[in-house]
Design a protein around this motif. Structure first.
Motif, mmCIF file in Angstrom:
data_model
loop_
_atom_site.group_PDB
_atom_site.id
_atom_site.type_symbol
_atom_site.label_atom_id
_atom_site.label_comp_id
_atom_site.label_asym_id
_atom_site.label_seq_id
_atom_site.Cartn_x
_atom_site.Cartn_y
_atom_site.Cartn_z
ATOM 1 N N LYS A 82 0.836 -1.209 0.000
ATOM 2 C CA LYS A 82 0.000 0.000 0.000
ATOM 3 C C LYS A 82 0.866 1.252 0.000
ATOM 4 C CE LYS A 82 -4.272 -1.340 0.128
ATOM 5 N NZ LYS A 82 -5.235 -0.926 -0.848
ATOM 6 N N ILE A 83 1.948 1.218 0.758
ATOM 7 C CA ILE A 83 2.861 2.370 0.797
ATOM 8 C C ILE A 83 3.465 2.593 -0.587
ATOM 9 C CG2 ILE A 83 5.069 3.174 1.724
ATOM 10 C CD1 ILE A 83 4.268 1.802 4.366
ATOM 11 N N ARG A 84 3.859 1.508 -1.249
ATOM 12 C CA ARG A 84 4.440 1.632 -2.596
ATOM 13 C C ARG A 84 3.413 2.177 -3.584
ATOM 14 N NH1 ARG A 84 5.626 -1.364 -7.303
ATOM 15 N NH2 ARG A 84 7.737 -1.005 -8.019
ATOM 16 N N GLU A 85 2.159 1.687 -3.504
ATOM 17 C CA GLU A 85 1.101 2.196 -4.382
ATOM 18 C C GLU A 85 0.873 3.687 -4.167
ATOM 19 O OE1 GLU A 85 -2.588 0.077 -4.107
ATOM 20 O OE2 GLU A 85 -1.618 -1.855 -4.417
ATOM 21 N N ALA A 86 0.887 4.114 -2.896
ATOM 22 C CA ALA A 86 0.676 5.533 -2.598
ATOM 23 C C ALA A 86 1.824 6.378 -3.150
ATOM 24 C CB ALA A 86 0.526 5.739 -1.096
ATOM 25 N N ALA A 87 3.048 5.888 -3.032
ATOM 26 C CA ALA A 87 4.199 6.635 -3.556
ATOM 27 C C ALA A 87 4.128 6.748 -5.075
ATOM 28 C CB ALA A 87 5.499 5.951 -3.134
ATOM 29 N N ILE A 88 3.737 5.678 -5.743
ATOM 30 C CA ILE A 88 3.608 5.716 -7.212
ATOM 31 C C ILE A 88 2.503 6.682 -7.618
ATOM 32 C CG2 ILE A 88 2.899 4.340 -9.205
ATOM 33 C CD1 ILE A 88 4.409 1.980 -7.930
ATOM 34 N N ARG A 91 3.737 10.241 -7.181
ATOM 35 C CA ARG A 91 4.679 10.609 -8.246
ATOM 36 C C ARG A 91 3.934 10.898 -9.548
ATOM 37 N NH1 ARG A 91 8.937 6.255 -9.203
ATOM 38 N NH2 ARG A 91 7.092 5.201 -9.993
ATOM 39 N N ARG A 92 2.925 10.095 -9.857
ATOM 40 C CA ARG A 92 2.132 10.301 -11.076
ATOM 41 C C ARG A 92 1.358 11.611 -11.012
ATOM 42 N NH1 ARG A 92 1.888 10.191 -16.193
ATOM 43 N NH2 ARG A 92 -0.156 9.751 -17.044
ATOM 44 N N VAL A 93 0.815 11.941 -9.837
ATOM 45 C CA VAL A 93 0.080 13.203 -9.678
ATOM 46 C C VAL A 93 1.026 14.379 -9.888
ATOM 47 C CG1 VAL A 93 -1.050 14.665 -7.953
ATOM 48 C CG2 VAL A 93 -1.783 12.302 -8.246
ATOM 49 N N ARG A 94 2.240 14.286 -9.324
ATOM 50 C CA ARG A 94 3.208 15.381 -9.527
ATOM 51 C C ARG A 94 3.571 15.533 -11.000
ATOM 52 N NH1 ARG A 94 5.462 13.345 -4.672
ATOM 53 N NH2 ARG A 94 6.966 12.136 -5.861
ATOM 54 N N GLU A 95 3.740 14.414 -11.718
ATOM 55 C CA GLU A 95 4.031 14.481 -13.160
ATOM 56 C C GLU A 95 2.879 15.141 -13.915
ATOM 57 O OE1 GLU A 95 4.732 10.511 -14.429
ATOM 58 O OE2 GLU A 95 6.650 10.340 -13.388
ATOM 59 N N LEU A 96 1.659 14.773 -13.572
ATOM 60 C CA LEU A 96 0.497 15.364 -14.245
ATOM 61 C C LEU A 96 0.350 16.844 -13.922
ATOM 62 C CD1 LEU A 96 -2.073 12.462 -13.861
ATOM 63 C CD2 LEU A 96 -0.913 13.198 -15.935
ATOM 64 N N GLU A 97 0.647 17.228 -12.683
ATOM 65 C CA GLU A 97 0.586 18.649 -12.330
ATOM 66 C C GLU A 97 1.602 19.448 -13.132
ATOM 67 O OE1 GLU A 97 1.140 18.664 -8.121
ATOM 68 O OE2 GLU A 97 -1.003 18.383 -7.716
ATOM 69 N N ARG A 98 2.826 18.895 -13.280
ATOM 70 C CA ARG A 98 3.834 19.593 -14.098
ATOM 71 C C ARG A 98 3.368 19.714 -15.547
ATOM 72 N NH1 ARG A 98 7.634 16.677 -10.860
ATOM 73 N NH2 ARG A 98 7.653 14.983 -12.371
ATOM 74 N N GLU A 99 2.738 18.661 -16.061
ATOM 75 C CA GLU A 99 2.249 18.687 -17.438
ATOM 76 C C GLU A 99 1.127 19.707 -17.602
ATOM 77 O OE1 GLU A 99 0.351 15.599 -20.690
ATOM 78 O OE2 GLU A 99 1.415 14.820 -18.940
#
Length: 149
Positions: A82-88, A91-99
């Motif tokens: 669950k911790i790994r899923e939350a980290a992924i 990270r994906r949300v941060r990438e989308l925010e930058r985009e």
């Protein structure tokens, strides 16, 4: 899944199976009935708690504790994943925010690029339309005889 994740999963699942075997063997050996005394609330204000006696099968009591332990082990096994899923996901949300931030400034950059290209091409603001010039040239070529064919 990484090698560490596989090792963690195999060790915890192995311990879980060993715990289930141990619990089942222990419950089979302890099939006796015992008396359990509990303090239970009552509607009396003088004595708000009374002692109640229950006859309980030891194996059934141990089965309840085994279920509680199994649920705790199950959640302990799932926590790293669950911790790994939350980290992924973060990270994906941060990438989308930058985009999204890059795409928000796109019209501003496009306008600047258009102005630069227009300046380089020396486009005049009052340029004539091509079809109007062609119609005028056709009229002159026909000698003013009315409409061009």
């Amino acid at each position: 899944m990484s090698l560490l994740g596989k090792a963690y999963l195999s060790v915890t699942l192995g311990l879980f199976v060993v715990g289930l075997l141990w619990a089942s063997l222990t419950m089979q050996e302890n099939a006796a009935w015992v008396e359990v005394v509990l303090w239970a609330p009552s509607a009396d204000f003088v004595e708000p708690f009374i002692r109640r006696r229950y006859e309980v099968n030891v194996a059934g009591l141990m089965a309840g504790w085994a279920v509680a332990g199994a649920l705790m082990a199950f959640y302990a096994i799932r926590i790293p994943f669950k911790i790994r899923e939350a980290a992924i996901a973060q990270r994906r949300v941060r990438e989308l925010e930058r985009e999204v931030l890059a795409l928000r400034t796109l019209p501003l950059r496009q306008r600047e690029e258009d102005e630069i290209l227009a300046a380089e091409a020396h486009i005049e603001a009052g340029s004539k339309k091509v079809m109007i010039e062609k119609i005028a040239l056709d009229r002159q070529a026909s000698g003013g005889r009315g409409r061009a064919p």
